[in-house]
Design a protein around this motif. Structure first.
Motif, mmCIF file in Angstrom:
data_model
loop_
_atom_site.group_PDB
_atom_site.id
_atom_site.type_symbol
_atom_site.label_atom_id
_atom_site.label_comp_id
_atom_site.label_asym_id
_atom_site.label_seq_id
_atom_site.Cartn_x
_atom_site.Cartn_y
_atom_site.Cartn_z
ATOM 1 N N GLN A 328 0.820 -1.140 -0.134
ATOM 2 C CA GLN A 328 -0.060 -0.085 0.025
ATOM 3 C C GLN A 328 1.004 1.413 0.047
ATOM 4 N N VAL A 329 2.031 1.275 0.828
ATOM 5 C CA VAL A 329 2.824 2.415 0.889
ATOM 6 C C VAL A 329 3.460 2.712 -0.830
ATOM 7 N N ASP A 331 1.931 2.518 -3.175
ATOM 8 C CA ASP A 331 0.960 2.534 -4.229
ATOM 9 C C ASP A 331 0.924 4.082 -4.720
ATOM 10 N N SER A 332 0.486 4.183 -6.031
ATOM 11 C CA SER A 332 0.522 5.494 -6.525
ATOM 12 C C SER A 332 -0.412 6.702 -5.665
ATOM 13 N N THR A 333 -1.456 6.024 -4.856
ATOM 14 C CA THR A 333 -2.408 7.187 -4.263
ATOM 15 C C THR A 333 -1.782 7.454 -2.908
#
Lengths: 493, 325, 397
Positions: A328-329, A331-333
């Motif tokens: 998640q880290v 991740d582009s978001t």
């Protein structure tokens, strides 16, 4: 299986080695002593105590998070923990390589979505709004049954062949849901949207889980229940029989264990857990789509199981946390600075691990890394000013350091590609080198890594993470096949 | 047998299309099949010698296709080649085969050799890791865009008409692929049958320990096998690019899966089996696409595979695995 | 070694979690889902809108076109002196269309809980719209897509109801089909048309629509499908009878159309003309001369379009053009809502302003306003283009 490999070299004989005692086994106590008190206490803790300690440890960090972070971190950690626990039964307990496992995850999701929702497609209307408990139960049972059928093919199929059949089973599932379904049950590449939240009806009362937090706690309960069941199972006759048939199927069969039936059982059990994970996942995502169940997800589940250590229950939770957080880290978001922090932290950890035997080497390596970076930057700045005039991607507290330590060309595209290729070569070289030679190669490698990271990888964190998971699988297999929490196995030649 | 009945049924009851259509599909299937066969050989050779399912092989072929594309672009592109077309095509093949060959060597050295004595499951997972690493590295470096070889522009849109202008049509490019694949396969068979390396390879795959005792260096033989298998994969990648024009980072996954199917159907570990399997998978895919809807073709191919595995796990030309204790 | 690794992994994991926890603790108290729509937001001088687009993944090509167009709008808006106290910040989220629809849901979740965010541009794919509707509705966010053209998205029941939340600045597939079918029958006078979809909804919907109209007009049609992962079209091509006049290929991947055209030519059937859809509008990639293509309307003489083309090296990237208008719709709605609320507004108020959108001149070439279903009031006709020898697209109808 024909095992033609040469016998494993005996470990150097310990002082306590005795005739007729496997030195590895005899050293186990010594090794156990070697571990510090924290590890010892953990090992001596009764399972219930472990669970009591673990539960709040998992739950507490999530309490203050926002809904989005609960969804992105909490929910996915738990779903992957659940999936890994299921796969662990198949791979870790029974030693079967199931490459179609992700299809059961998909079956669970699709069955739930189909039974608790409304869908119009290709002239058919399907309106079932079953109560969640019945949909989930159906999903679990159906998955177990399908697993039973697929697993029973393993009766005739030895190790590798099972991997092949399951691999194609998984592929066939994706093809089927995507395009080959004439009745609109799976709704093709659109998937099934428009499905109910978890709505339980019982005795006239109804109870609905619909918020992200709600799903989180529901899944939390599922994981705890599955953990307890699996713990009891792994200590039971069946669990011991699974492990025995994993270690040596032939010997197990000789001892009168129904090896085939055990294998099928493990297969079906794992499938049922995946079905459970799938149905909750579908509800939480409010949909089931073919791409949710592709190879990438399979690799992710395997990464969790391998990192955590096949066969270990705690390992699955730890593995899921580590993998999903880094996933998640990267991740582009997620803000690039989190990824950057993670990246430089792991670089530090990497250096510590490489030089854990010699403080002196580590000090030299670190010092020369820092010096090399600044020196290179200064030289390039003089010789080729454009080589240092680029911008740091999305700033943050490390900006100053990066600006003066890493080369940031104005137009890094092509250089970054060459850097990436050179980096692969350098990393491979490091693995081959020992002692002071290694010390000599580490600094340029780290400087190059930082260069590639700042100029290429940080732009595409979402792709980078898959590259890293690939490397993780290779590296873990080569250095520590038992994962973080697994126990090393003695290969019987 | 079932296959024959199905094909006959399809042809006989297909009202408008008739035998010309069937033959056209067959020819197309043979072209596709020769590419699959080349990929299948890589799987089979490695399995034969290491008992390892090298999942990364399809991606090695993909990288071969990308190397070929790189050479093509460097030398002027399909519309304005800088050197004569024959030399250009030869160049593409040689560079791609060498490149993927060395890639195969590197993969063997770093991902599989350290695991020679590990449990069987370890190299399989390592192979998944390598496949994932290769695919995503290409995605990282070259993006997700499809790239067009435009092979017909490079060579020719023309071809041979068999049986008049309404008959079966084979493009020159197709002819080139079939001959190229045949030549490579003949070369491989010769290599395995008549050279010292071939002898050593067969010995190692039969019994590695005994071969080592006879003075054969198994590591060298295995490395060479990887080199040869990967080079064939690279050639297949370039052929794929030339005939079907588009390549992208996942092209190796699907083509590799089909090549893998071919190797398994033919009997994994058997070289003639891989060739037969490749041809068969190509034909079945082509027929399925022709007579059924395009979207079930893959299901038919996978279904046949699972069927073969259930009825005859060792494949068509494989030998049943004996369990040694 | 083991302990070091375990400790390291956990330290990193916890550090990140803690960072996030701190970050979210700083944010104002979490509002429950239903009140997110009505929670008061202080506008300030910089207002935030979100954009969900496939920035990576197989559709990244079109996704980045959309992002560039939307950013182009924001840049122009912020550069204007009149807007110095009402600037816009565009937050992007990567939906990875074609990899996993779950990413679109994740983006929606993070937009939903970003309390500063007032409206959304996107998502790109129709399946992504369906998947993330629940999250956007729960957050009370209006979302305006520049490319999700599936007809049933706005009918209120087939894929769920999203009225009052979802709007689009691209005509639905129902508008494209008739234009294409009319051109085939009236102008080209085709009698036999072969139709191939690429198994994605976008494609199937268009193919179904066109086939229906053609059949009603007495045109003979035949239908086949290929997969977006296919490269070998020989079998599909072998099936096409030589006496057909046209092949309709409403696909999304232009390189695939290029490969198909070449294989068609190599199989000796180059005389059959290809007819593509807006998903294939990619000059320089699909360059089979003589093929036809339909594309959504835009005004090529608009100064904005000219400026964009100039700023991007002559490349129009017109697939992203409606996203410019979507960003414009969001921005104007946010600005108006902020003005009406005297520096404060709510997501619900912004949605009301989106519904009332009325932009007289847009780069689409016509006035943009919405019906209650979320469709544009004036879906002007699609344009028909023909590919020239040099690979350029020339408008012919």
């Amino acid at each position: 299986m024909a095992d033609t490999s040469p016998p494993t070299p005996e470990p150097p004989a310990a002082a306590t080695a005795q005739i007729g005692v496997d030195s590895w086994v005899s050293e186990e106590d010594q090794r156990r002593e070697g571990r510090k008190w924290l590890g010892r206490t953990w090992e001596r803790l009764p399972p219930a105590g472990k669970l009591a300690l673990l539960t709040p440890a998992i739950a507490v960090p999530f309490l203050p998070l926002s809904e989005a972070n609960i969804y992105n971190y909490g929910l996915f950690i738990l779903i992957y923990a659940l999936l890994a626990l299921g796969l662990n039964v198949v791979v870790g307990f029974a030693g079967l390589l199931d490459l179609g496992y992700v299809a059961f995850f998909g079956f669970g999701a699709y069955i739930y979505a189909f039974l608790s929702g409304t869908h119009h497609e290709k002239g058919h209307v399907y309106t079932h709004h079953w109560a969640a408990q019945w949909s989930i139960l159906t999903a679990v049972v159906m998955c177990a049954v399908i697993g039973l059928f697929l697993g029973s093919s393993s009766r005739r199929l030895l190790g590798d062949y099972l991997a092949i059949v399951t691999l194609f089973f998984g592929q066939a599932f994706v093809v089927f849901t995507n395009s080959a379904d004439p009745y609109g049950i799976t709704n093709g590449s659109n998937g099934l949207g428009n499905i109910d939240p978890l709505r339980f009806f019982a005795f006239g009362a109804s109870f609905t889980v619909s918020s992200t937090r709600g799903y989180y706690w529901f899944l939390f309960g599922c994981v705890i229940v599955v953990l307890i069941v699996l713990h009891l199972l792994s200590e039971s006759r069946t669990g011991r029989a699974w492990k025995a048939s994993r270690e040596d199927p032939l010997a197990a069969e000789m001892m009168g264990m129904p090896v085939n039936r055990l294998k099928i059982m493990a297969f079906s059990f794992g499938a049922a857990i995946a079905g459970l994970a799938g149905s909750v996942f579908a509800a939480a995502q409010t949909g089931a789509f073919p791409q949710n169940f592709g190879t990438q997800v399979l690799i992710l589940i395997y990464a969790v199981v391998i990192l955590g250590g096949t066969g270990s229950l705690t390992g699955m939770l730890a593995g899921a946390t580590a993998i999903i957080v880094s996933f998640q880290v990267l991740d582009s978001t997620s803000p690039p600075n989190n990824a950057r922090t993670l990246f430089y932290l792991s670089l530090v950890v990497g250096v510590v691990v490489i030089f854990k035997k010699s403080r002196a080497q580590m000090a030299v390596a670190v010092a020369s890394t820092v010096a090399l970076g600044f020196a290179l930057h200064a030289i390039v700045h003089e010789v080729w000013p454009r080589g240092t005039s680029g911008q740091v991607t999305s700033g943050g507290y490390l900006t100053g350091a990066i600006k003066h330590w890493v080369l940031l060309p104005t137009n890094p595209n092509r250089l970054a590609v060459y850097g990436y290729l050179a980096l692969i070569v350098l990393v491979i070289t490091i693995v081959q080198l020992k002692g002071w030679w290694r010390v000599a190669v580490v600094p340029p490698t780290i400087v190059l890594t930082a260069f590639v990271w700042e100029n290429l990888l940080i732009q595409q964190p979402a792709v980078t993470r898959y590259v890293l998971f690939g490397v993780l699988l290779i590296a873990l297999m080569a250095t520590r096949p038992q994962g973080l929490f697994g126990t090393a196995k003695v290969e019987i030649a | 047998m079932l296959l024959a009945i199905w094909v006959f049924y399809a042809v006989y009851f297909s009202p408008t299309q008739g035998w010309t259509f069937f033959l056209q599909l067959t020819v197309d299937g043979i072209i596709l099949g020769s590419i699959y066969a080349l990929i299948a050989l890589g799987y089979s050779m490695v399995y034969g010698i290491l008992k390892l399912l090298n999942f990364a092989h399809g991606d090695v072929a993909m990288i071969g296709a990308f190397i070929g594309f790189g050479v093509l672009t460097l030398l002027g592109g399909p519309l304005s080649p800088a050197i004569p077309v024959v030399a250009l095509v030869a160049c593409m093949f040689v560079v791609a085969m060498l490149g993927s060959g060395f890639l195969g060597l590197a993969i063997e050295r770093f991902a599989y050799r350290p695991l020679r004595d590990a449990p069987r499951i370890a190299p399989l997972i390592s192979a998944l890791g390598v496949a994932f690493f290769l695919e995503n590295s290409v995605l990282l470096l070259f993006g997700a865009n499809y790239r067009n070889y435009d092979g017909y522009d490079l060579i020719s849109y023309n071809g041979i008409h068999l049986g008049g202008s309404a008959g079966v049509f084979v493009s020159y490019l197709g002819v080139m692929v079939i001959t190229g694949a045949l030549l490579l396969m003949v070369g491989l068979v010769a290599l395995v049958r008549w050279t010292r390396f071939g002898k050593a390879m067969r010995a190692v795959s039969f019994d590695r320990e005994a071969a080592a005792m006879m003075g054969i260096d198994p590591d060298r033989v295995i490395a060479t096998t990887f080199f040869v298998g990967s080079a064939l994969g690279g050639a297949a990648g370039v052929m794929f690019g030339l005939v079907y024009s588009q390549i992208y980072y996942l092209v190796g996954f699907l083509a590799g899966l089909k090549g893998f199917t071919a190797a398994v159907v033919g009997g994994i570990g058997s070289i003639p089996g891989a060739m037969l399997g490749g041809l068969l998978v190509g034909l079945v895919e082509s027929w399925a696409k022709g007579y059924l809807n395009g979207n079930v073709a893959d299901l038919v191919v996978f279904g046949i595979l699972i069927g073969v595995m259930l009825i005859r796990p060792q494949g068509l030309l494989g030998t049943p695995a004996l369990q040694k204790v | 070694m083991k302990k070091v690794m375990v400790a390291a992994v956990f330290a990193v994991a916890l550090a990140i979690l803690a960072a996030n926890a701190l970050g979210s603790a700083k944010a104002p108290a979490r509002a429950s889902a239903s009140s997110l729509a009505t929670a008061s937001v202080t506008c300030g001088k910089l207002r935030t809108i979100g954009m969900a687009a496939p920035i990576t993944g197989p559709a990244s090509d079109i996704g980045n076109q959309q992002v560039r167009w939307a950013k182009f709008f924001v840049k122009r808006w912020n550069a204007s002196k009149a807007n110095r106290n009402q600037k816009i910040k565009l937050v992007t989220g990567d939906t990875q269309l074609g990899v996993d629809t779950a990413f679109a849901v994740k983006v929606a979740q993070s937009f939903k809980s970003n309390s500063k965010l007032l409206a959304v541009v996107g998502p790109a794919g129709s399946q992504e719209v369906v998947a993330s509707t629940t999250a956007y509705k729960a957050g009370g966010l209006g979302f305006v897509s520049g490319s999700a053209s599936r007809t049933s998205l706005t009918d209120g029941h087939t894929d769920g109801n999203r009225r009052g939340y979802f709007y689009r600045t691209v005509p639905s597939d129902a508008a494209q089909g008739p234009t294409v079918a009319n051109y085939m029958t009236k102008t080209l006078k085709w009698k036999r048309v072969y139709i191939i979809d690429d198994q994605e909804t976008y494609s199937q919907g268009l193919a179904d629509g066109v086939q229906k109209i053609l059949n009603a007009k007495g045109v003979t049609t035949k239908r086949d499908s290929i997969s977006q992962k296919d490269s070998d079209f020989s079998a599909a091509i072998a099936k096409i009878p030589s006496n057909y006049q046209g092949i309709y290929i409403p696909w999304q991947l232009a390189p695939q159309a290029q490969a198909f055209g070449q294989q068609l030519q190599a199989a000796g059937k180059g005389h059959i003309k290809l007819f593509g859809s807006d998903g294939l509008f990619a000059p320089g990639v699909w360059k089979i001369a003589g093929s036809y293509d339909s594309a959504f309307p835009y005004n090529p003489t608009d100064p904005v379009v000219k400026a964009y083309v100039k700023a991007h090296g002559g490349n129009g990237e017109f697939f992203g053009l409606p996203s410019y208008v979507a960003a414009q719709v969001d921005t104007l709605a946010v600005t108006k809502a902020c003005k009406a609320g005297h520096g404060k507004t709510t997501r619900a108020a912004v949605r009301k302003q989106i519904a009332k959108t009325n932009i007289a001149t847009t780069i689409l070439g016509f006035r943009v306003g919405f019906k209650s279903s979320g469709e544009m009031k004036l879906p002007a006709a699609y344009g028909i283009y023909q590919i020239q020898k040099n690979g350029s697209f020339k408008r012919i109808g």
